[in-house]
Design a protein around this motif. Structure first.
Motif: not given
Length: 414
Positions: A85, A88, A106, A108, A112, A115
């Motif tokens: 988290k 970035e 993101k 998971k 990461l 997308d």
């Protein structure tokens, strides 16, 4: 987070593993040899490429087991997994031709997740930017598959030619089979005008005759005068049914046929009954090679019985005697004609892994490009996806580029 990548990207092209006798000055390198240094990239615990910046590191993997290819990137600090988290991350992929794919990530599970799908081929310039604990890290590297570089002179010597992708016409066809038959209107069965004795027969089967030429002589029973039986048309004697001394009555003595035009009589099976119509173009051949172009001139009504075929007919000019009645033929009939946004020449297609592909050309670089294909004919095939208008693709000798890639080892890897 909005990480800006450099506006100008430095493109590195993998060199071809060409045989020097084949491509002359073209140099060769495998996918691994596209690295900026001579050593293989560092590998992380998940088998991915390890990118390091001090104590911070990313392991880049493309996962494709039972899912579409996706980025799964693992983050470490001092060799230990970090709180995802707090990371970035952005990745850009620049492909040959200038297309850029961008991915955000993101957390998971323990990685990461990108997308989007990492579409094939996995051949690109990679740019990675990450922020963690207030520090920004950037990496750039090349990851190629299915790409070679061939100089212009070497490509010319190898007979490699290209053309631009663009709109085209797809002609959908069906194959029909049948036989050559005479045109009945060009066949004459010649009989005696008056009953009598056949005195002489002047022509044999296979003889060529002119219109008005004598075929036989008959002595009339009533007058005992001889008269000539002549041919009503020019043609070939195809049947002789009488000999000297025999009686001439009402039955034909000889048959003369004009084969300057013949018919291809074709069987139309129920599956094609609605498709084949009068006026459609047809290419008729004897051994698979097109010998004559014509049109469907007649189509018999559909048969009422289940599973029964009907007949279609095409007229063939035959002054050279190429078509012999009784011979088996096939016809390729054009049933539709459709304009499509992108059509490529069928001879440009190759198979690569489990794809149908062409090889695009940008500068001296050649890159495999998987395609989704639509309908096609003997010359062209529709491209549904995978190629854009005005992209240049290889037409002649694309198999040489495929062999070069396979020989170099630049087939699949990340």
């Amino acid at each position: 987070m909005n990480i800006r990548f450099p506006a100008v990207l430095v493109a590195a092209l993998i060199l071809s593993a060409c045989d020097a006798t084949q491509f002359g000055t073209a140099k060769a390198a495998s996918e691994a040899e596209a690295e900026s240094d001579a050593t293989a990239p560092a590998e992380g615990p998940h088998g991915g490429r390890l990118l390091e910046d001090g104590n911070f590191a990313l392991e880049v993997t493309i996962f494709e087991d039972n899912v579409p290819p996706e980025f799964r990137i693992y983050a470490y600090q001092g060799g230990e997994p970090v709180d995802l988290k707090q990371v970035e991350l952005e990745v850009e992929l620049e492909r040959l031709g200038g297309r850029v794919d961008r991915f955000d990530f993101k957390p998971k599970n323990d990685y990461l997740l990108g997308d989007g799908v990492v579409t094939e081929p996995h051949s690109f310039e990679v740019m990675v930017a990450a922020e963690y604990e207030g520090n920004t890290s950037r990496w750039e590297y090349s990851s190629y598959e299915g790409r070679v570089s061939i100089g212009a002179e070497a490509a010319k010597r190898a007979g490699i030619t290209t053309t631009l992708a663009g709109p085209g016409t797809i002609r959908e066809t069906v194959k029909l089979y049948g036989n050559i038959v005479p045109d009945p209107s060009r066949v004459r069965r010649v009989a005696a005008r008056f009953p009598g004795v056949v005195v002489a027969v002047d022509k044999a089967v296979g003889d060529t005759v002119a219109k008005g030429e004598r075929l036989a002589s008959v002595e009339a029973n009533d007058s005992l005068r001889r008269y000539a039986v002549t041919s009503p048309i020019a043609g070939v004697v195809t049947e002789r049914r009488v000999e000297p001394g025999e009686m001439a009555g009402t039955e034909p003595l000889l048959t003369v046929a004009d084969y300057d035009e013949v018919w291809a009589e074709l069987q139309v099976f129920p599956g094609h009954a609605r498709s084949v119509q009068v006026g459609q173009a047809a290419a008729v051949s004897t051994n698979g090679d097109s010998q004559a172009k014509t049109t469907i001139s007649y189509r018999a009504p559909r048969a009422s019985g289940v599973g029964q075929s009907t007949v279609a007919r095409a007229v063939l000019a035959n002054r050279q005697g190429h078509w012999t009645p009784g011979h088996f033929v096939q016809a390729t009939v054009e049933i539709t004609e459709r304009e499509v946004p992108i059509a490529i020449e069928r001879r440009a297609l190759q198979t690569f892994r489990d794809w149908d592909v062409v090889f695009i050309k940008v500068g001296e670089a050649y890159q495999v490009r998987p395609l989704e294909l639509g309908a096609g004919d003997g010359e062209y095939v529709e491209v549904i996806s995978g190629l854009k208008p005005d992209e240049r693709y290889v037409v002649d000798n694309s198999y040489l580029i495929k062999a070069d890639i396979e020989k170099s080892g630049a087939v699949h890897g990340h």
